[in-house]
Motif scaffolding. Structure first.
Motif, PDB file in Angstrom:
ATOM      1  N   LEU A  56     103.151   2.679  27.275  1.00 28.85           N
ATOM      2  CA  LEU A  56     102.334   1.513  27.620  1.00 28.85           C
ATOM      3  C   LEU A  56     100.955   1.941  28.113  1.00 28.85           C
ATOM      4  CD1 LEU A  56     104.922  -0.813  29.421  1.00 28.85           C
ATOM      5  CD2 LEU A  56     104.137  -0.916  27.038  1.00 28.85           C
ATOM      6  N   ARG A  57     100.904   3.031  28.859  1.00 34.31           N
ATOM      7  CA  ARG A  57      99.599   3.542  29.310  1.00 34.31           C
ATOM      8  C   ARG A  57      98.761   4.001  28.126  1.00 34.31           C
ATOM      9  NH1 ARG A  57      99.805   8.164  33.712  1.00 34.31           N
ATOM     10  NH2 ARG A  57     100.715   9.294  31.939  1.00 34.31           N
ATOM     11  N   ALA A  58      99.371   4.680  27.163  1.00 30.88           N
ATOM     12  CA  ALA A  58      98.631   5.119  25.983  1.00 30.88           C
ATOM     13  C   ALA A  58      98.099   3.941  25.178  1.00 30.88           C
ATOM     14  CB  ALA A  58      99.530   5.996  25.107  1.00 30.88           C
ATOM     15  N   LEU A  59      98.798   2.819  25.234  1.00 30.75           N
ATOM     16  CA  LEU A  59      98.353   1.611  24.542  1.00 30.75           C
ATOM     17  C   LEU A  59      97.253   0.874  25.303  1.00 30.75           C
ATOM     18  CD1 LEU A  59     101.804   0.262  23.362  1.00 30.75           C
ATOM     19  CD2 LEU A  59      99.841   0.598  21.854  1.00 30.75           C
ATOM     20  N   GLY A  60      97.006   1.266  26.536  1.00 31.12           N
ATOM     21  CA  GLY A  60      95.987   0.602  27.337  1.00 31.12           C
ATOM     22  C   GLY A  60      96.460  -0.649  28.045  1.00 31.12           C
ATOM     23  N   VAL A  61      97.784  -0.789  28.238  1.00 25.31           N
ATOM     24  CA  VAL A  61      98.309  -2.020  28.837  1.00 25.31           C
ATOM     25  C   VAL A  61      99.150  -1.749  30.085  1.00 25.31           C
ATOM     26  CG1 VAL A  61      98.287  -3.253  26.642  1.00 25.31           C
ATOM     27  CG2 VAL A  61     100.373  -2.065  27.358  1.00 25.31           C
ATOM     28  N   TRP A  62      99.151  -0.522  30.587  1.00 27.57           N
ATOM     29  CA  TRP A  62     100.009  -0.210  31.723  1.00 27.57           C
ATOM     30  C   TRP A  62      99.692  -1.083  32.929  1.00 27.57           C
ATOM     31  CZ3 TRP A  62     103.890   0.535  34.438  1.00 27.57           C
ATOM     32  CH2 TRP A  62     103.848   1.048  35.746  1.00 27.57           C
ATOM     33  N   GLU A  63      98.429  -1.245  33.269  1.00 31.44           N
ATOM     34  CA  GLU A  63      98.092  -2.042  34.455  1.00 31.44           C
ATOM     35  C   GLU A  63      98.514  -3.494  34.290  1.00 31.44           C
ATOM     36  OE1 GLU A  63      97.194  -0.935  37.266  1.00 31.44           O
ATOM     37  OE2 GLU A  63      96.889   1.142  36.634  1.00 31.44           O
ATOM     38  N   ARG A  64      98.335  -4.037  33.105  1.00 38.02           N
ATOM     39  CA  ARG A  64      98.759  -5.425  32.871  1.00 38.02           C
ATOM     40  C   ARG A  64     100.274  -5.547  33.012  1.00 38.02           C
ATOM     41  NH1 ARG A  64      95.553  -6.716  27.227  1.00 38.02           N
ATOM     42  NH2 ARG A  64      93.915  -5.176  27.618  1.00 38.02           N
ATOM     43  N   ALA A  65     100.976  -4.572  32.452  1.00 38.02           N
ATOM     44  CA  ALA A  65     102.436  -4.618  32.529  1.00 38.02           C
ATOM     45  C   ALA A  65     102.903  -4.481  33.974  1.00 38.02           C
ATOM     46  CB  ALA A  65     103.033  -3.521  31.656  1.00 38.02           C
ATOM     47  N   ARG A  66     102.295  -3.571  34.713  1.00 40.22           N
ATOM     48  CA  ARG A  66     102.716  -3.353  36.097  1.00 40.22           C
ATOM     49  C   ARG A  66     102.542  -4.622  36.931  1.00 40.22           C
ATOM     50  NH1 ARG A  66     100.227   1.541  39.561  1.00 40.22           N
ATOM     51  NH2 ARG A  66      98.285   0.456  39.010  1.00 40.22           N
ATOM     52  N   GLU A  67     101.505  -5.369  36.669  1.00 38.95           N
ATOM     53  CA  GLU A  67     101.285  -6.613  37.408  1.00 38.95           C
ATOM     54  C   GLU A  67     102.377  -7.647  37.135  1.00 38.95           C
ATOM     55  OE1 GLU A  67      97.458  -7.876  36.140  1.00 38.95           O
ATOM     56  OE2 GLU A  67      96.366  -6.352  37.294  1.00 38.95           O
ATOM     57  N   ARG A  68     103.019  -7.535  35.991  1.00 34.44           N
ATOM     58  CA  ARG A  68     104.016  -8.531  35.591  1.00 34.44           C
ATOM     59  C   ARG A  68     105.446  -8.025  35.753  1.00 34.44           C
ATOM     60  NH1 ARG A  68      99.403  -8.970  32.867  1.00 34.44           N
ATOM     61  NH2 ARG A  68      98.688 -10.984  32.066  1.00 34.44           N
ATOM     62  N   GLY A  69     105.612  -6.784  36.201  1.00 29.34           N
ATOM     63  CA  GLY A  69     106.933  -6.205  36.331  1.00 29.34           C
ATOM     64  C   GLY A  69     107.259  -5.817  37.761  1.00 29.34           C
ATOM     65  N   TYR A  70     108.316  -5.023  37.909  1.00 29.99           N
ATOM     66  CA  TYR A  70     108.761  -4.577  39.232  1.00 29.99           C
ATOM     67  C   TYR A  70     109.219  -3.136  39.087  1.00 29.99           C
ATOM     68  CZ  TYR A  70     110.689  -5.080  43.951  1.00 29.99           C
ATOM     69  OH  TYR A  70     110.945  -4.954  45.300  1.00 29.99           O
ATOM     70  N   ALA A  71     108.483  -2.220  39.687  1.00 32.47           N
ATOM     71  CA  ALA A  71     108.755  -0.791  39.542  1.00 32.47           C
ATOM     72  C   ALA A  71     109.658  -0.294  40.671  1.00 32.47           C
ATOM     73  CB  ALA A  71     107.444  -0.014  39.547  1.00 32.47           C
ATOM     74  N   PHE A  72     110.453   0.730  40.361  1.00 34.94           N
ATOM     75  CA  PHE A  72     111.322   1.339  41.375  1.00 34.94           C
ATOM     76  C   PHE A  72     111.639   2.768  40.944  1.00 34.94           C
ATOM     77  CE2 PHE A  72     113.762  -1.183  38.390  1.00 34.94           C
ATOM     78  CZ  PHE A  72     114.780  -0.342  37.980  1.00 34.94           C
ATOM     79  N   ASP A  73     112.143   3.559  41.893  1.00 31.73           N
ATOM     80  CA  ASP A  73     112.372   4.987  41.658  1.00 31.73           C
ATOM     81  C   ASP A  73     113.789   5.436  41.987  1.00 31.73           C
ATOM     82  OD1 ASP A  73     109.640   5.839  40.879  1.00 31.73           O
ATOM     83  OD2 ASP A  73     109.124   5.177  42.901  1.00 31.73           O
ATOM     84  N   VAL A  74     114.660   4.517  42.384  1.00 32.36           N
ATOM     85  CA  VAL A  74     116.022   4.858  42.789  1.00 32.36           C
ATOM     86  C   VAL A  74     116.984   3.859  42.150  1.00 32.36           C
ATOM     87  CG1 VAL A  74     117.631   5.027  44.726  1.00 32.36           C
ATOM     88  CG2 VAL A  74     115.287   5.866  44.983  1.00 32.36           C
ATOM     89  N   THR A  75     118.119   4.361  41.684  1.00 31.45           N
ATOM     90  CA  THR A  75     119.205   3.503  41.209  1.00 31.45           C
ATOM     91  C   THR A  75     120.377   3.614  42.174  1.00 31.45           C
ATOM     92  OG1 THR A  75     118.587   3.642  38.870  1.00 31.45           O
ATOM     93  CG2 THR A  75     120.891   3.111  39.362  1.00 31.45           C
ATOM     94  N   GLY A  76     120.955   2.483  42.535  1.00 35.23           N
ATOM     95  CA  GLY A  76     122.103   2.477  43.432  1.00 35.23           C
ATOM     96  C   GLY A  76     123.399   2.320  42.670  1.00 35.23           C
ATOM     97  N   LEU A  77     124.433   2.943  43.168  1.00 36.85           N
ATOM     98  CA  LEU A  77     125.792   2.726  42.673  1.00 36.85           C
ATOM     99  C   LEU A  77     126.585   2.037  43.776  1.00 36.85           C
ATOM    100  CD1 LEU A  77     126.610   6.137  40.925  1.00 36.85           C
ATOM    101  CD2 LEU A  77     125.649   4.063  39.907  1.00 36.85           C
ATOM    102  N   ARG A  78     127.247   0.944  43.436  1.00 41.32           N
ATOM    103  CA  ARG A  78     128.013   0.184  44.412  1.00 41.32           C
ATOM    104  C   ARG A  78     129.461   0.048  43.950  1.00 41.32           C
ATOM    105  NH1 ARG A  78     125.232  -3.204  48.231  1.00 41.32           N
ATOM    106  NH2 ARG A  78     122.952  -3.004  48.068  1.00 41.32           N
ATOM    107  N   ALA A  79     130.336  -0.093  44.904  1.00 38.24           N
ATOM    108  CA  ALA A  79     131.762  -0.260  44.614  1.00 38.24           C
ATOM    109  C   ALA A  79     132.080  -1.732  44.375  1.00 38.24           C
ATOM    110  CB  ALA A  79     132.593   0.261  45.782  1.00 38.24           C
ATOM    111  N   PRO A  80     133.041  -2.018  43.495  1.00 34.19           N
ATOM    112  CA  PRO A  80     133.473  -3.404  43.288  1.00 34.19           C
ATOM    113  C   PRO A  80     134.466  -3.830  44.370  1.00 34.19           C
ATOM    114  CG  PRO A  80     134.664  -1.967  41.807  1.00 34.19           C
ATOM    115  CD  PRO A  80     133.713  -1.080  42.565  1.00 34.19           C
ATOM    116  N   ASP A  81     134.024  -3.681  45.625  1.00 34.30           N
ATOM    117  CA  ASP A  81     134.888  -4.035  46.756  1.00 34.30           C
ATOM    118  C   ASP A  81     134.318  -5.263  47.462  1.00 34.30           C
ATOM    119  OD1 ASP A  81     132.759  -3.174  48.348  1.00 34.30           O
ATOM    120  OD2 ASP A  81     133.663  -1.242  48.802  1.00 34.30           O
ATOM    121  N   PRO A  82     134.990  -5.806  48.467  1.00 36.85           N
ATOM    122  CA  PRO A  82     134.520  -7.045  49.096  1.00 36.85           C
ATOM    123  C   PRO A  82     133.148  -6.941  49.754  1.00 36.85           C
ATOM    124  CG  PRO A  82     136.829  -6.719  49.575  1.00 36.85           C
ATOM    125  CD  PRO A  82     136.366  -5.464  48.913  1.00 36.85           C
TER     126      PRO A  82
END
Length: 376
Positions: A56-82
């Protein structure tokens, strides 16, 4: 002089719009046609890994995309418990480079608008509600007839028209698209404040229950089950079924279920897969994106692979002076095995889940991260 001066792109998905934008930005006359009458994007949201953000950056649209998205750097794993207990927090590999987020969620329609807007502003001519109905090529170009009665001649045709590609059939390629054995419920909904990254729940009544933030006020949630024929369910029944399946998952899922109220934003599809052996072209017609390869979203690499196809194809067309066998060999050398590795790994993850086998998923993730960290 580039290898092409006029190109037809069939299909306005990620691969098609990115190809059109890359080429038009460098002065190639590009027609982009889409059979649908208006911009649409199936599903609710998309997870874009770092290598997709790099494109997306190479296409010249990274900043536009970032404004419309939600960035993160961590994935969580959760248990199917109560309690929806967090069992691991895994830093995601920054496959796009250290200056880009590891991943970003985004509404699919927003991404489509960003890419279409870029293609239009750099000069691509975009026509909706139009499809090719005939192709005839010789050594110098391709003659195309369209559904609106018009016709054109192009140096190259790019078939980016999806899993059930008309272009693929028109050039005589038979490709088996097979179901993986899983179906996925997807819903687009308001984002509770507790959802700030992707969390995955493995186990319970379904294979995966997860969610991804797609903006300050939105997310998409998904549940993966055995593939069932859900085609006869009404929108309200689809909503009720997804809500029922989600009842086994807690933590932020308790808040998500409470806001799953719009039946129009619930979709159900099957995971499917295919991979076209090379060559992906027949003469001056070439297939990219889902027309050539598709796989379950277990690695969230489908969008990235489509964007990479577009970038590599455009680079070669702009950097060479002829559409010849050397160009196609270079294209296939850079795309086929890379895509095959991603498709095979995505299918392997799905197979482990279907077979209830504890495979070495961390090693697989590391291998794909190392591969995709290298630019295509």
């Amino acid at each position: 002089m580039p290898a092409v001066t006029s190109v037809l792109v069939v299909g306005a998905g990620l691969a098609g719009t990115a190809t059109a934008a890359h080429l038009a930005a460098r002065g190639v006359a590009v027609d982009l046609v889409e059979v649908k009458p208006e911009p649409t994007a199936l599903g609710s949201g998309i997870t874009l890994q770092g290598n997709a953000l790099r494109e997306l950056r190479a296409l010249g649209v990274w900043e536009r995309a970032r404004e419309r998205g939600y960035a993160f750097d961590v994935t969580g794993l959760r248990a199917p418990d109560p309690a929806g207990t967090v069992v691991a927090e895994i830093p995601d590999a920054r496959t796009g480079g250290p200056d880009l987020p590891a991943a970003m969620g985004m509404p699919r329609p927003e991404l489509a608008r960003v890419l279409l807007g870029r293609a239009a502003e750099v000069g691509a001519r975009i026509r909706f509600g139009v499809a090719p109905v005939s192709l005839g090529q010789d050594g110098a170009g391709v003659d195309v007839g369209f559904s609106d009665g018009s016709a054109g001649r192009y140096d190259l045709v790019v078939g980016a028209d999806g899993i059930r590609s008309w272009t693929r059939r028109a050039i005589g390629i038979e490709l088996e698209t097979r179901p993986v054995g899983m179906g996925i419920w997807r819903a687009f909904a308001p984002r509770p404040a507790s959802v700030t990254r992707t969390d995955l729940y493995y186990g319970g009544p379904c294979y995966i229950a997860g969610y991804c933030p797609t903006g300050e006020d939105s997310l998409y949630a998904y549940i993966v089950e055995d593939a069932h024929d859900r085609s006869e369910l009404s929108p309200e029944q689809r909503l009720a079924t997804m809500t029922r399946l989600a009842a086994a998952y807690h933590g932020p899922w308790d808040e998500i279920r409470a806001v799953l109220t719009d039946a129009a934003h619930v979709h159900y599809t099957w995971f499917e897969t295919h991979l076209l052996d090379p060559p992906w072209n027949r003469g001056r017609v070439v297939l990219v994106g889902d027309a050539a390869h598709t796989c379950p979203p277990t690695l969230a690499q489908g969008g990235a692979m489509a964007l990479e196809d577009a970038a590599v194809l455009a680079e070669l067309l702009l950097g060479r002076d002829a559409v010849d066998e050397d160009l196609w060999q270079a294209f296939h050398a850079r795309r086929v095995e890379r895509v095959r590795t991603v498709v095979d790994a995505s299918n392997q993850l799905a197979r482990w889940l279907l077979d209830h086998v504890q495979g070495d998923a961390p090693a697989l993730f590391r291998r794909i991260a190392a591969l995709t960290s290298r630019p295509a």
